[in-house]
Design an enzyme around this catalytic site. Structure first.
Site, short mmCIF file in Angstrom:
data_model
loop_
_atom_site.label_atom_id
_atom_site.label_comp_id
_atom_site.label_asym_id
_atom_site.label_seq_id
_atom_site.Cartn_x
_atom_site.Cartn_y
_atom_site.Cartn_z
N CYS A 2 1.16 21.73 -64.37
CA CYS A 2 0.31 22.69 -63.66
C CYS A 2 0.66 24.11 -64.12
O CYS A 2 1.79 24.57 -63.97
CB CYS A 2 0.50 22.56 -62.15
SG CYS A 2 -0.35 23.84 -61.23
N CYS A 52 2.01 26.31 -61.30
CA CYS A 52 3.41 25.99 -60.97
C CYS A 52 4.35 26.61 -62.01
O CYS A 52 5.44 27.08 -61.68
CB CYS A 52 3.62 24.49 -60.88
SG CYS A 52 3.04 23.75 -59.33
N ASP A 93 -5.67 37.78 -62.71
CA ASP A 93 -6.37 36.73 -63.46
C ASP A 93 -6.36 37.10 -64.95
O ASP A 93 -6.61 38.24 -65.33
CB ASP A 93 -7.80 36.59 -62.95
CG ASP A 93 -8.46 35.31 -63.42
OD1 ASP A 93 -8.75 34.45 -62.57
OD2 ASP A 93 -8.68 35.16 -64.64
N HIS A 153 2.75 23.36 -54.51
CA HIS A 153 1.55 22.85 -55.18
C HIS A 153 0.75 21.96 -54.25
O HIS A 153 1.26 21.00 -53.69
CB HIS A 153 1.94 22.03 -56.42
CG HIS A 153 0.74 21.46 -57.12
ND1 HIS A 153 0.19 22.03 -58.24
CD2 HIS A 153 -0.06 20.40 -56.82
CE1 HIS A 153 -0.87 21.34 -58.60
NE2 HIS A 153 -1.05 20.34 -57.74
N GLY A 205 -16.66 24.28 -59.20
CA GLY A 205 -16.30 25.18 -60.29
C GLY A 205 -14.81 25.38 -60.46
O GLY A 205 -14.38 26.27 -61.20
N HIS A 262 -4.59 23.90 -58.69
CA HIS A 262 -3.53 24.37 -57.79
C HIS A 262 -4.25 25.38 -56.93
O HIS A 262 -4.79 26.38 -57.47
CB HIS A 262 -2.38 24.99 -58.60
CG HIS A 262 -1.24 25.54 -57.80
ND1 HIS A 262 0.09 25.26 -58.10
CD2 HIS A 262 -1.21 26.38 -56.74
CE1 HIS A 262 0.88 25.90 -57.26
NE2 HIS A 262 0.11 26.60 -56.41
N HIS A 316 -6.01 28.20 -55.13
CA HIS A 316 -5.91 29.65 -55.33
C HIS A 316 -7.09 30.36 -54.70
O HIS A 316 -8.20 29.82 -54.64
CB HIS A 316 -5.80 30.01 -56.82
CG HIS A 316 -6.86 29.40 -57.68
ND1 HIS A 316 -6.80 28.10 -58.11
CD2 HIS A 316 -8.01 29.91 -58.17
CE1 HIS A 316 -7.86 27.83 -58.85
NE2 HIS A 316 -8.62 28.91 -58.90
N HIS A 345 -9.34 33.65 -55.13
CA HIS A 345 -9.71 34.78 -55.97
C HIS A 345 -9.92 36.00 -55.08
O HIS A 345 -10.57 35.91 -54.03
CB HIS A 345 -11.04 34.50 -56.69
CG HIS A 345 -11.00 33.39 -57.68
ND1 HIS A 345 -10.89 33.60 -59.04
CD2 HIS A 345 -11.08 32.05 -57.53
CE1 HIS A 345 -10.91 32.43 -59.67
NE2 HIS A 345 -11.03 31.46 -58.78
P1 5GP Z 1 -10.96 28.40 -60.87
O1 5GP Z 1 -12.20 28.25 -61.71
O2 5GP Z 1 -10.06 27.20 -60.99
O3 5GP Z 1 -11.27 28.78 -59.45
O4 5GP Z 1 -10.22 29.65 -61.46
C1 5GP Z 1 -9.11 29.58 -62.29
C2 5GP Z 1 -8.81 30.98 -62.73
O5 5GP Z 1 -7.51 30.97 -63.32
C3 5GP Z 1 -9.77 31.53 -63.78
O6 5GP Z 1 -10.37 32.73 -63.29
C4 5GP Z 1 -8.89 31.78 -65.00
O7 5GP Z 1 -9.24 32.95 -65.70
C5 5GP Z 1 -7.51 31.87 -64.39
N1 5GP Z 1 -6.44 31.42 -65.27
C6 5GP Z 1 -6.40 30.26 -65.99
N2 5GP Z 1 -5.25 30.14 -66.66
C7 5GP Z 1 -4.53 31.25 -66.35
C8 5GP Z 1 -3.23 31.70 -66.75
O8 5GP Z 1 -2.50 31.07 -67.52
N3 5GP Z 1 -2.81 32.90 -66.25
C9 5GP Z 1 -3.58 33.62 -65.40
N4 5GP Z 1 -3.08 34.78 -64.95
N5 5GP Z 1 -4.81 33.23 -65.00
C10 5GP Z 1 -5.27 32.06 -65.47
ZN ZN Z 2 0.74 23.71 -59.26
#
Ligand code: 5GP
Ligand code: ZN
Length: 107
Positions: free
Chosen positions: A4, A7, A30, A46, A92, A97, A99, A101
């Site tokens: 992950c 993580c 992000d 997690h 989407g 994990h 989160h 936004h």
């Molecule tokens: P999701 O679509 O899962 O809600 O959003 C995942 C978010 O994680 C995306 O906006 C993507 O840009 C961000 N993201 C993915 N990998 C990484 C990473 O390694 N570091 C950071 N800081 N953000 C990440």
């Molecule tokens: Zn995780």
């Protein structure tokens, strides 16, 4: 949960631009921002998504939600911000994990 990415950020195995951290949550920028300020607030523990939250996560989720305005204000979003939680492939979600936004444009 070694596979992950979030993580790994919690464990400092990969770098992130951290804006807030305490014992149970971490907030970082992000990597691919969709707004001038785009932060991700995660629990250090997690779990895959909101749909995977258990009753014992209820208070933690409440504390995370209560922390959002404080983090937003500290990052220039005192005027307002958007929050988004993508849940599941159909919602989407790309990183499994949980989160939150936090997005906005400084006034
Ligand atoms: P999701 O679509 O899962 O809600 O959003 C995942 C978010 O994680 C995306 O906006 C993507 O840009 C961000 N993201 C993915 N990998 C990484 C990473 O390694 N570091 C950071 N800081 N953000 C990440
Ligand atoms: Zn995780």
């Amino acid at each position: 949960m070694t596979d992950c990415i979030f993580c790994k950020i919690v464990d400092k195995q990969i770098p992130a631009s951290v804006v807030y951290e305490d014992d149970e949550m971490l907030c970082f920028k992000d990597i691919n921002p969709a707004a001038p300020v785009h932060l991700l607030l995660i629990p250090k523990e997690h779990f895959d998504s909101l749909a995977h939250a258990k009753p014992e996560h209820e208070a933690l989720l409440g504390r995370m939600m209560m922390k959002v305005p404080q983090i937003a204000e500290a990052n220039g979003l005192a005027n307002g911000f958007k929050t988004q939680i993508n849940t599941g492939k159909g919602g989407g979600q790309e990183v499994f994990h949980l989160h939150i936004h936090i997005m906005g444009r400084p006034a």
